[in-house]
Design a protein around this motif. Structure first.
Motif, PDB file in Angstrom:
ATOM      1  N   VAL A   1      40.988  46.848 -13.214  1.00  0.00           N
ATOM      2  CA  VAL A   1      39.975  47.420 -12.313  1.00  0.00           C
ATOM      3  C   VAL A   1      39.596  46.369 -11.270  1.00  0.00           C
ATOM      4  CG1 VAL A   1      37.664  48.417 -12.145  1.00  0.00           C
ATOM      5  CG2 VAL A   1      39.135  48.994 -14.093  1.00  0.00           C
ATOM      6  N   SER A   2      40.152  46.558 -10.078  1.00  0.00           N
ATOM      7  CA  SER A   2      40.109  45.528  -9.035  1.00  0.00           C
ATOM      8  C   SER A   2      38.990  45.744  -8.030  1.00  0.00           C
ATOM      9  CB  SER A   2      41.471  45.494  -8.328  1.00  0.00           C
ATOM     10  OG  SER A   2      41.882  46.806  -7.940  1.00  0.00           O
TER      11      SER A   2
ATOM     12  N   ILE B   1      38.681  55.905 -10.383  1.00  0.00           N
ATOM     13  CA  ILE B   1      37.785  55.964 -11.543  1.00  0.00           C
ATOM     14  C   ILE B   1      36.332  56.173 -11.134  1.00  0.00           C
ATOM     15  CG2 ILE B   1      39.321  54.495 -12.954  1.00  0.00           C
ATOM     16  CD1 ILE B   1      37.460  52.136 -12.395  1.00  0.00           C
ATOM     17  N   GLY B   2      36.102  56.457  -9.849  1.00  0.00           N
ATOM     18  CA  GLY B   2      34.723  56.543  -9.360  1.00  0.00           C
ATOM     19  C   GLY B   2      34.203  57.967  -9.231  1.00  0.00           C
TER      20      GLY B   2
ATOM     21  N   ALA C   1      51.272  38.623 -11.645  1.00  0.00           N
ATOM     22  CA  ALA C   1      51.267  38.337 -13.088  1.00  0.00           C
ATOM     23  C   ALA C   1      51.819  39.517 -13.886  1.00  0.00           C
ATOM     24  CB  ALA C   1      49.851  37.995 -13.541  1.00  0.00           C
ATOM     25  N   GLY C   2      52.143  40.608 -13.200  1.00  0.00           N
ATOM     26  CA  GLY C   2      52.786  41.724 -13.889  1.00  0.00           C
ATOM     27  C   GLY C   2      52.001  43.024 -13.929  1.00  0.00           C
ATOM     28  N   ALA C   3      50.772  43.029 -13.404  1.00  0.00           N
ATOM     29  CA  ALA C   3      49.976  44.262 -13.435  1.00  0.00           C
ATOM     30  C   ALA C   3      50.636  45.344 -12.572  1.00  0.00           C
ATOM     31  CB  ALA C   3      48.558  43.993 -12.934  1.00  0.00           C
ATOM     32  N   ALA C   4      50.657  46.561 -13.088  1.00  0.00           N
ATOM     33  CA  ALA C   4      51.307  47.647 -12.348  1.00  0.00           C
ATOM     34  C   ALA C   4      50.391  48.865 -12.196  1.00  0.00           C
ATOM     35  CB  ALA C   4      52.594  48.068 -13.044  1.00  0.00           C
ATOM     36  N   ASN C   5      49.206  48.807 -12.811  1.00  0.00           N
ATOM     37  CA  ASN C   5      48.238  49.892 -12.707  1.00  0.00           C
ATOM     38  C   ASN C   5      46.874  49.306 -12.373  1.00  0.00           C
ATOM     39  OD1 ASN C   5      49.352  52.740 -13.772  1.00  0.00           O
ATOM     40  ND2 ASN C   5      50.412  51.047 -14.797  1.00  0.00           N
ATOM     41  N   PHE C   6      46.272  49.811 -11.287  1.00  0.00           N
ATOM     42  CA  PHE C   6      44.998  49.296 -10.806  1.00  0.00           C
ATOM     43  C   PHE C   6      43.993  50.438 -10.668  1.00  0.00           C
ATOM     44  CE2 PHE C   6      48.040  46.129  -9.568  1.00  0.00           C
ATOM     45  CZ  PHE C   6      47.367  44.916  -9.674  1.00  0.00           C
ATOM     46  N   GLY C   7      42.721  50.135 -10.933  1.00  0.00           N
ATOM     47  CA  GLY C   7      41.667  51.136 -10.816  1.00  0.00           C
ATOM     48  C   GLY C   7      40.670  50.767  -9.737  1.00  0.00           C
ATOM     49  N   GLU C   8      40.236  51.780  -8.971  1.00  0.00           N
ATOM     50  CA  GLU C   8      39.228  51.603  -7.922  1.00  0.00           C
ATOM     51  C   GLU C   8      38.209  52.726  -8.023  1.00  0.00           C
ATOM     52  OE1 GLU C   8      38.705  49.264  -5.643  1.00  0.00           O
ATOM     53  OE2 GLU C   8      40.466  48.080  -6.200  1.00  0.00           O
TER      54      GLU C   8
END
Ligand code: PLP
Length: 230
Positions: free
Chosen positions: A33-34, A76-77, A48-55
């Motif tokens: 969650v960026s 996610i908002g 670093a390998g993250a492939a799924n991000f939440g905003e």
């Protein structure tokens, strides 16, 4: 610790917690969650390998999606009706649906993009007035109501636990898992197969969530904040 190191540490801890709970680590998605960082922070987690991000804000979702279209962006908002047409083009999964009129608009927007929008239904398990989401008792009926929409796929449930008491969080997650199993029984075989996700657990309570069957942990501070003590 850097963002990259934090991400890798949390990923290892998530895997270890899965083993402890006799679960397959590949069944739990670590969603980074960026929302508190900019493009540079996202880039560090991505490297670093993250492939799924939440905003949780549309403007940030759009900016980051445009910069990094190769990863999966989760919304996610709070959903604002008139912004739905802008959310849908960017969203791999929307975690926060709980209004029928929004479901209709999501389906319309997805149809115009020739896309099926994957969504989770947000449930207010704890009943706290400050939290959004459906009353657990309304959940089955809600999913029934929106089941005719051609371009929406209901992929599971999402909740936020009350902060500050891990025992209470554990009960909340365990209740959501029971609710998911109960709702699944009411679905057709095809819809039941898609209804697989439980989005629950954040920086402070993801261990409890994994014990209770979470398939998506949404982690912000433990990855992106310098001073999160875990
Ligand atoms: C910010 C946020 C998170 C991440 O919370 P942290 O405590 O920073 O891990 C997870 N889910 C939602 C809906 C959020 O808004």
């Amino acid at each position: 610790m850097s963002i990259g190191e934090n991400y890798r540490r949390v990923l290892e801890e998530v895997a270890a917690q899965c083993e402890k709970a006799h679960r397959d680590p590949s069944d739990v998605l670590l969603l980074a969650v960026s929302k508190t960082v900019g493009l540079d922070g996202v880039k560090q987690a991505l490297d670093a390998g993250a492939a799924n991000f939440g905003e949780n804000r549309l403007e940030q979702l759009q900016e980051k999606y445009a910069a990094f279209p190769q990863v999966n962006w989760h919304f996610i908002g709070n959903i604002q009706s008139r912004r739905i047409k802008d959310i849908v083009p960017c969203a791999h999964l929307i975690h926060s649906l709980f209004e029928e009129r929004h479901a209709q608009k999501i389906s319309d927007a997805a149809m115009s993009l020739d896309k099926v929008q994957r969504v989770l239904v947000e449930v207010n398990v704890s009943g706290e007035a400050s939290k959004s989401g459906l009353d657990p008792h309304e959940t089955k009926g809600f999913i029934q109501e929106i089941s005719h929409l051609p371009n929406v796929e209901v992929c599971g449930l999402m909740t936020m636990a009350p902060q500050g008491d891990l025992q209470v969080a554990h009960e909340c997650f365990s209740d959501l898992k029971l609710l998911k199993d109960d709702v699944a029984k009411s679905l057709s075989a095809e819809k039941r197969a898609a209804f697989a996700e439980l989005s629950m657990g954040m920086s402070e309570d993801w261990r409890e969530a994994i014990e209770c069957g979470s398939t998506i942990v949404r982690i912000g501070r433990a990855i992106f904040s310098d001073d999160f003590a875990c």
